[in-house]
Design a protein around this motif. Structure first.
Motif, mmCIF file in Angstrom:
data_model
loop_
_atom_site.group_PDB
_atom_site.id
_atom_site.type_symbol
_atom_site.label_atom_id
_atom_site.label_comp_id
_atom_site.label_asym_id
_atom_site.label_seq_id
_atom_site.Cartn_x
_atom_site.Cartn_y
_atom_site.Cartn_z
ATOM 1 N N THR A 23 0.628 -1.096 -0.331
ATOM 2 C CA THR A 23 0.156 -0.231 -0.027
ATOM 3 C C THR A 23 0.832 1.381 -0.068
ATOM 4 O O THR A 23 2.068 0.962 0.179
ATOM 5 N N LEU A 24 0.264 2.493 -0.847
ATOM 6 C CA LEU A 24 1.190 3.411 -0.606
ATOM 7 C C LEU A 24 0.188 4.200 0.180
ATOM 8 O O LEU A 24 -1.244 4.693 -0.220
ATOM 9 N N ILE A 25 0.629 5.950 0.738
ATOM 10 C CA ILE A 25 0.027 6.054 1.493
ATOM 11 C C ILE A 25 0.277 7.650 1.327
ATOM 12 O O ILE A 25 1.567 8.109 1.101
ATOM 13 N N ILE A 26 -0.776 8.450 1.194
ATOM 14 C CA ILE A 26 -1.057 9.451 0.715
ATOM 15 C C ILE A 26 -0.714 10.660 2.170
ATOM 16 O O ILE A 26 -1.737 10.655 2.138
ATOM 17 N N ALA A 27 -0.044 11.266 2.573
ATOM 18 C CA ALA A 27 -0.070 11.409 3.294
ATOM 19 C C ALA A 27 -0.787 12.940 3.875
ATOM 20 O O ALA A 27 0.004 14.103 2.176
ATOM 21 N N GLU A 28 -1.098 13.599 4.125
ATOM 22 C CA GLU A 28 -2.393 14.779 4.773
ATOM 23 C C GLU A 28 -0.376 15.765 5.046
ATOM 24 O O GLU A 28 0.348 15.214 5.436
ATOM 25 N N PRO A 29 -0.535 16.578 4.191
ATOM 26 C CA PRO A 29 0.570 17.969 4.084
ATOM 27 C C PRO A 29 0.499 18.309 5.527
ATOM 28 O O PRO A 29 -0.913 18.890 5.913
ATOM 29 N N ALA A 30 0.955 18.304 6.229
ATOM 30 C CA ALA A 30 1.505 18.301 7.911
ATOM 31 C C ALA A 30 1.854 19.773 8.076
ATOM 32 O O ALA A 30 2.823 20.286 7.621
ATOM 33 N N SER A 31 1.005 20.621 9.150
ATOM 34 C CA SER A 31 1.480 22.516 8.718
ATOM 35 C C SER A 31 3.124 22.213 9.729
ATOM 36 O O SER A 31 3.399 22.884 9.957
ATOM 37 N N ASP A 32 2.730 21.198 10.651
ATOM 38 C CA ASP A 32 3.897 20.920 12.075
ATOM 39 C C ASP A 32 4.789 19.492 11.010
ATOM 40 O O ASP A 32 4.465 18.077 11.107
ATOM 41 N N VAL A 33 5.950 20.059 10.306
ATOM 42 C CA VAL A 33 6.622 18.800 10.010
ATOM 43 C C VAL A 33 7.336 18.090 10.654
ATOM 44 O O VAL A 33 8.413 16.751 10.575
ATOM 45 N N SER A 34 7.068 18.175 12.376
ATOM 46 C CA SER A 34 7.450 16.997 13.119
ATOM 47 C C SER A 34 6.619 16.500 13.568
ATOM 48 O O SER A 34 7.351 15.055 14.469
ATOM 49 N N ALA A 35 5.738 15.765 13.166
ATOM 50 C CA ALA A 35 4.784 14.909 13.055
ATOM 51 C C ALA A 35 4.070 14.965 12.206
ATOM 52 O O ALA A 35 3.521 16.044 10.979
ATOM 53 N N LEU A 36 2.691 13.996 11.522
ATOM 54 C CA LEU A 36 1.971 13.027 11.039
ATOM 55 C C LEU A 36 1.048 14.259 11.189
ATOM 56 O O LEU A 36 0.191 13.824 12.860
ATOM 57 N N ALA A 37 0.217 14.372 10.346
ATOM 58 C CA ALA A 37 -1.267 15.323 10.698
ATOM 59 C C ALA A 37 -2.144 13.633 11.310
ATOM 60 O O ALA A 37 -1.899 12.779 10.800
ATOM 61 N N PRO A 38 -3.192 13.988 11.888
ATOM 62 C CA PRO A 38 -4.288 12.702 12.632
ATOM 63 C C PRO A 38 -4.806 12.327 11.163
ATOM 64 O O PRO A 38 -5.295 11.092 11.976
ATOM 65 N N SER A 39 -5.636 12.885 10.515
ATOM 66 C CA SER A 39 -5.681 11.836 9.023
ATOM 67 C C SER A 39 -5.045 11.273 8.337
ATOM 68 O O SER A 39 -5.338 10.223 7.709
ATOM 69 N N THR A 40 -3.711 11.531 8.617
ATOM 70 C CA THR A 40 -2.667 10.606 8.080
ATOM 71 C C THR A 40 -2.016 9.483 8.728
ATOM 72 O O THR A 40 -2.307 8.357 8.161
ATOM 73 N N LEU A 41 -2.816 9.281 10.072
ATOM 74 C CA LEU A 41 -2.294 8.705 11.188
ATOM 75 C C LEU A 41 -3.974 7.562 10.867
ATOM 76 O O LEU A 41 -3.885 6.014 11.462
#
Lengths: 325, 258
Positions: A23-41
């Motif tokens: 699977t490939l997951i397209i990550a939500e652009p996170a405003s904070d690059v030190s953490a993944l967005a909740p929607s990506t998790l």
């Protein structure tokens, strides 16, 4: 005899398809690059239900594997400065040509809804969007008619291109991964250019993932009165939302809108203040664990949906509630 | 500039749908022009009224049963010049004809029937299937720029400057050159009511009909709907008399606050 051969052939092709699952997951652009967005998790957690094959995460920037769930085995960095649909669709096409994923998953946010159908078209695939349940690697449930009906749908595409509703899946635990970071070279596109963003900044929890939401509607009468809801939200440690009517009337910005065509939320507690409860609004919050309605109109549709309905003037009830909590 | 506007015939937004064994029951249910398509029509007509846009023609396109002709007449009454009806009896509310095939039908119309389209305006989603896929998929198939969830569209040289709604507010996107696909969100405009004189004039405007099969697009459903059912209903709630009771219930019964 022939039927046995046919059955063995089918079993063989099934086991081949499971062996090659990834699977490939397209990550939500996170405003904070030190953490993944909740929607990506949430998308990662959804992907874990598809099959037991490897999961790759695609981002437009580098991220420390320690802030990524352990289920991620590869991180693809596209090194792109924008999150435009044309850019990301091209990146997905490149990634698919390189790695031949069986599943491609994005969060069903405005970002995912912008990007995923274009990425699916690049692969000549028919995607399935806004999935709320994963029954197998090819069978899913999604809402239709503003959630008044649910459709169980099976994809016959060789590559399953999917978007998942964040509130329907738990966020994957951030337990650190040993993923390798790989650069994915993507040609810069010239069809569109990002000019600027108008982002509402708030110290309150993010609306889509908050545990408590206090939401206002037309009954608030104007934007200034929303401070009553902000005070209540702050007392509860929650986020502020709004109905379409409140946004259209200019009381609050558009990213607070909860509903069929706004954000879908499913907090532990949703307090609807001065909201009548049209079908379209209900569609965005009816999966909340507990619903409270504060409305002076006993006949408002929301009063039938709420677990606890308080038929009182909100301008008296809300300050009293805030004070007594 | 020549504009193509997608208009979908859907269950009216105020209808409370009932779910049967074969899907949502559409018999004798009030149908209307999809609210977001209405916004797309309004934007197209506004551009036509703007001399600077130099719009030569606005063509409305609808895919569905013969009653789509009524939907097209509404678009024509609002100010579109011509209509195209792609006729099919396949259900378009996610059950049979899905967004991917619709996007490919739009592509065929642009490539074979209306070869000089500069701008495609569609609603951001249809309120029956709730997919929101036709706009971005069409842009992908055409390799055209896309701007979804548009809340403001301005002419900008040879292209557009579009403000679009995002998860955290809005953003502004520049489209240097047309053609492009724009999907229309709630706050883009307020659609006009068709006046009676315009409704009468619309009856004389041209509507071409084609059969969906004519275009050589694979209409076979790729995502098979196995079952449609109602979501589980919530437990019935109660009326509370005052704030004190509410707090007590939230704390001790629902356990959602400290």
């Amino acid at each position: 005899m022939l039927s046995t051969i046919a059955r063995r052939g089918r079993l063989l092709s099934t086991s081949i398809s499971i062996r090659c699952a990834s699977t490939l997951i397209i990550a939500e652009p996170a405003s904070d690059v030190s953490a993944l967005a909740p929607s990506t998790l949430a998308a990662i957690s959804a992907a874990q239900k598809l099959h037991s094959g490897p999961i790759t995460l695609m981002l437009n920037t580098s991220i420390d594997p320690s802030v990524v769930p352990s289920s991620i085995s590869t991180i693809l960095n596209t090194n792109q400065s924008d999150s435009l649909a044309e850019t990301i669709a091209a990146a997905v096409k490149k990634a698919q040509e390189t790695y031949s994923f069986s599943h491609i998953v994005a969060p069903a946010t405005k970002f995912g809804s912008n990007v995923l159908p274009r990425a699916a078209a690049a692969l000549n695939c028919s995607p399935i969007t806004d999935i709320i349940d994963i029954l197998s690697e090819d069978t899913f449930v999604r809402p239709i008619y503003a959630g008044s009906a649910l459709a169980k749908v099976q994809s016959t595409e060789v590559v399953k291109v999917l978007s998942v509703r964040s509130t329907a899946f738990d966020q994957a635990e951030v337990d650190g991964s040993s993923a390798t970071v790989v650069d994915l070279d993507v040609e810069k596109q010239i069809l569109t250019e990002f000019v600027k963003a108008n982002v509402s900044k708030s110290d309150r929890p993010e609306l889509s993932s908050a545990n408590i939401v206090v939401s206002g509607g037309r009954g608030m009468k104007n934007g200034e009165n929303f401070h009553l809801l902000e005070a209540l939200a702050d007392k509860l440690g929650g986020a502020v939302g709004a109905s379409r009517a409140a946004v259209d009337a200019g009381y609050v910005p558009n990213d607070l809108q909860v509903g069929q065509t706004g954000k879908v939320v499913a907090p532990d507690l949703y307090i609807a203040v001065g909201i009548s409860g049209a079908i379209q609004h209900l569609s965005g919050m009816k999966d909340s664990k507990t619903i409270v309605a504060i409305n002076s109109d006993a006949e408002a549709p929301i009063m039938q949906v709420a677990d606890y309905a308080l038929c009182q003037d909100l301008f008296k009830a809300v300050p009293e509630l805030t004070e007594k909590l | 500039m020549k504009i193509l506007v997608g208009v979908k015939r859907v269950v009216d937004y105020a209808v409370k749908v009932r779910v049967g064994a074969d899907g949502v029951n559409l018999k004798n249910v009030k149908m209307s022009l999809n609210p977001f398509c209405e916004i797309a029509v309004e934007e197209a007509v506004k551009l036509k009224e703007n001399k600077a846009a130099n719009v030569s023609e606005v063509v409305a396109l609808s895919v569905g049963p013969k009653q789509c002709q009524e939907t097209l007449r509404t678009a024509l009454a609002m100010g579109c010049d011509r209509g195209i009806h792609i006729s099919t009896d396949l259900r378009t509310d996610y059950m049979e004809l899905q967004s991917d095939a619709v996007a490919k039908l739009f592509q065929k119309v642009i490539e074979e029937k209306e070869k000089d389209i500069h701008l495609v305006l569609v609603g951001k989603q249809a309120i029956d299937s709730d997919c929101g896929q036709v706009g971005p998929a069409l842009a992908g198939y055409m390799s055209w720029p896309q701007c979804t969830f548009a809340s403001k569209v301005d002419l900008d040289g040879d292209g557009l400057l579009v403000e679009r709604e995002t998860d955290s507010g809005t953003e502004t996107i520049k489209v240097p050159k047309l053609p492009a696909v724009v999907t229309c969100d709630l706050r883009l405009n307020t659609p006009r009511y068709a006046t009676l004189p315009n409704i009468m004039k619309a009856k004389k405007k041209k509507v071409d009909t084609y059969k969906a099969e004519e275009f050589g697009v694979d209409l076979e459903v790729k995502n098979k709907v196995l079952e449609v059912y109602e979501p589980p209903s919530r437990k019935e709630g109660i009326l509370v008399d005052d704030v004190d009771t509410l707090i007590d219930k939230l704390r001790n019964e629902a356990s959602v606050i400290q």
